[in-house]
Design a protein around this motif. Structure first.
Motif, PDB file in Angstrom:
ATOM      1  N   LEU A   1      -8.426   0.126  -1.688  1.00 31.21           N
ATOM      2  CA  LEU A   1      -7.961   0.914  -2.827  1.00 31.21           C
ATOM      3  C   LEU A   1      -9.110   1.270  -3.762  1.00 31.21           C
ATOM      4  CD1 LEU A   1      -4.590  -0.919  -3.524  1.00 31.21           C
ATOM      5  CD2 LEU A   1      -4.952   1.228  -2.280  1.00 31.21           C
ATOM      6  N   ARG A   2     -10.039   0.372  -3.932  1.00 26.75           N
ATOM      7  CA  ARG A   2     -11.203   0.644  -4.776  1.00 26.75           C
ATOM      8  C   ARG A   2     -12.057   1.744  -4.166  1.00 26.75           C
ATOM      9  NH1 ARG A   2     -14.369  -4.152  -7.575  1.00 26.75           N
ATOM     10  NH2 ARG A   2     -15.530  -2.935  -9.068  1.00 26.75           N
TER      11      ARG A   2
ATOM     12  N   ASP B   1      -1.767   2.209   6.714  1.00 28.10           N
ATOM     13  CA  ASP B   1      -2.685   1.305   6.003  1.00 28.10           C
ATOM     14  C   ASP B   1      -2.300  -0.150   6.250  1.00 28.10           C
ATOM     15  OD1 ASP B   1      -4.225   3.351   4.968  1.00 28.10           O
ATOM     16  OD2 ASP B   1      -3.165   3.397   3.047  1.00 28.10           O
TER      17      ASP B   1
ATOM     18  N   THR C   1       0.813  -1.223   0.000  1.00 27.87           N
ATOM     19  CA  THR C   1       0.000   0.000   0.000  1.00 27.87           C
ATOM     20  C   THR C   1       0.841   1.265   0.000  1.00 27.87           C
ATOM     21  OG1 THR C   1      -0.138   0.056   2.419  1.00 27.87           O
ATOM     22  CG2 THR C   1      -1.905  -1.123   1.230  1.00 27.87           C
TER      23      THR C   1
ATOM     24  N   ARG D   1     -11.054   4.100  -2.195  1.00 31.02           N
ATOM     25  CA  ARG D   1     -10.332   5.366  -2.353  1.00 31.02           C
ATOM     26  C   ARG D   1     -10.428   5.891  -3.775  1.00 31.02           C
ATOM     27  NH1 ARG D   1      -5.099   4.259   1.393  1.00 31.02           N
ATOM     28  NH2 ARG D   1      -6.179   4.586   3.369  1.00 31.02           N
ATOM     29  N   GLU D   2     -10.389   4.988  -4.735  1.00 27.14           N
ATOM     30  CA  GLU D   2     -10.509   5.393  -6.135  1.00 27.14           C
ATOM     31  C   GLU D   2     -11.877   6.023  -6.396  1.00 27.14           C
ATOM     32  OE1 GLU D   2     -10.892   2.860 -10.138  1.00 27.14           O
ATOM     33  OE2 GLU D   2      -9.020   2.515  -9.058  1.00 27.14           O
TER      34      GLU D   2
END
Length: 170
Positions: free
Chosen positions: A76-77, A36, A31, A79-80
């Motif tokens: 991560l998804r 995180d 990450t 955050r995207e």
């Protein structure tokens, strides 16, 4: 506490102590963030410990990596999606000409976007594209068919498939 519970607690503590540092290091590298990495390590062990067969794990690192990877992808998804939402707000003039939504409204909208993302996850690209063209752009089936170079029948099937996917997630 019974002897069996003490023994089980000792096994869990040993499992955690043997694998926590390695997993946290791996996640921190993946990450790019030690914070995180620590959060995902915690979430991974919570997930593992909530399962009844945690003591029967044959390949601990592979098992932990599998769970941690899924949690990392979700983070991560999310955050995207959050970044895309913030970018859209900026491009629409929020914070400049338009009032910024309250924190509650922001989080509610973000959660709705995550639900939509989950509904569309796993659909083939063309199915997702046709569905979004219809729902977001208000395009008709013939317009979508012309844009994508396909038949109207195919577009109907694509949108029906997307609607079915959405209904199954709810």
């Amino acid at each position: 506490m019974s002897m069996n519970q003490l023994s089980q607690q000792g096994l869990i503590q040993d499992f955690y102590e043997r694998h926590r540092a390695w997993l946290q290091s791996w996640l921190s590298r993946k990450t790019g963030s030690s914070a995180d990495g620590a959060d995902l390590t915690h979430d991974t062990f919570i997930r593992v410990l909530s399962q009844e067969n945690a003591q029967q794990i044959v390949e601990p690192r592979a098992y932990l990596t599998h769970i941690a990877h899924g949690l990392m992808v979700n983070l991560l998804r999310r955050r995207e999606i959050e970044h895309a939402y913030l970018s859209a707000m900026v491009s629409l003039g929020y914070g400049q000409e338009m009032a910024t939504p309250s924190p509650e409204d922001y989080l509610l909208t973000l959660e709705k976007l995550l639900v939509v993302d989950q509904m569309l996850d796993g659909l083939p690209v063309k199915v997702r594209q046709a569905f979004l063209m219809h729902k977001l752009n208000g395009m008709t089936y013939p317009e979508i068919a012309a844009e994508m170079g396909m038949s109207v029948i195919s577009i109907k099937k694509y949108i029906a498939r997307a609607l079915l996917q959405c209904a199954q997630v709810k």
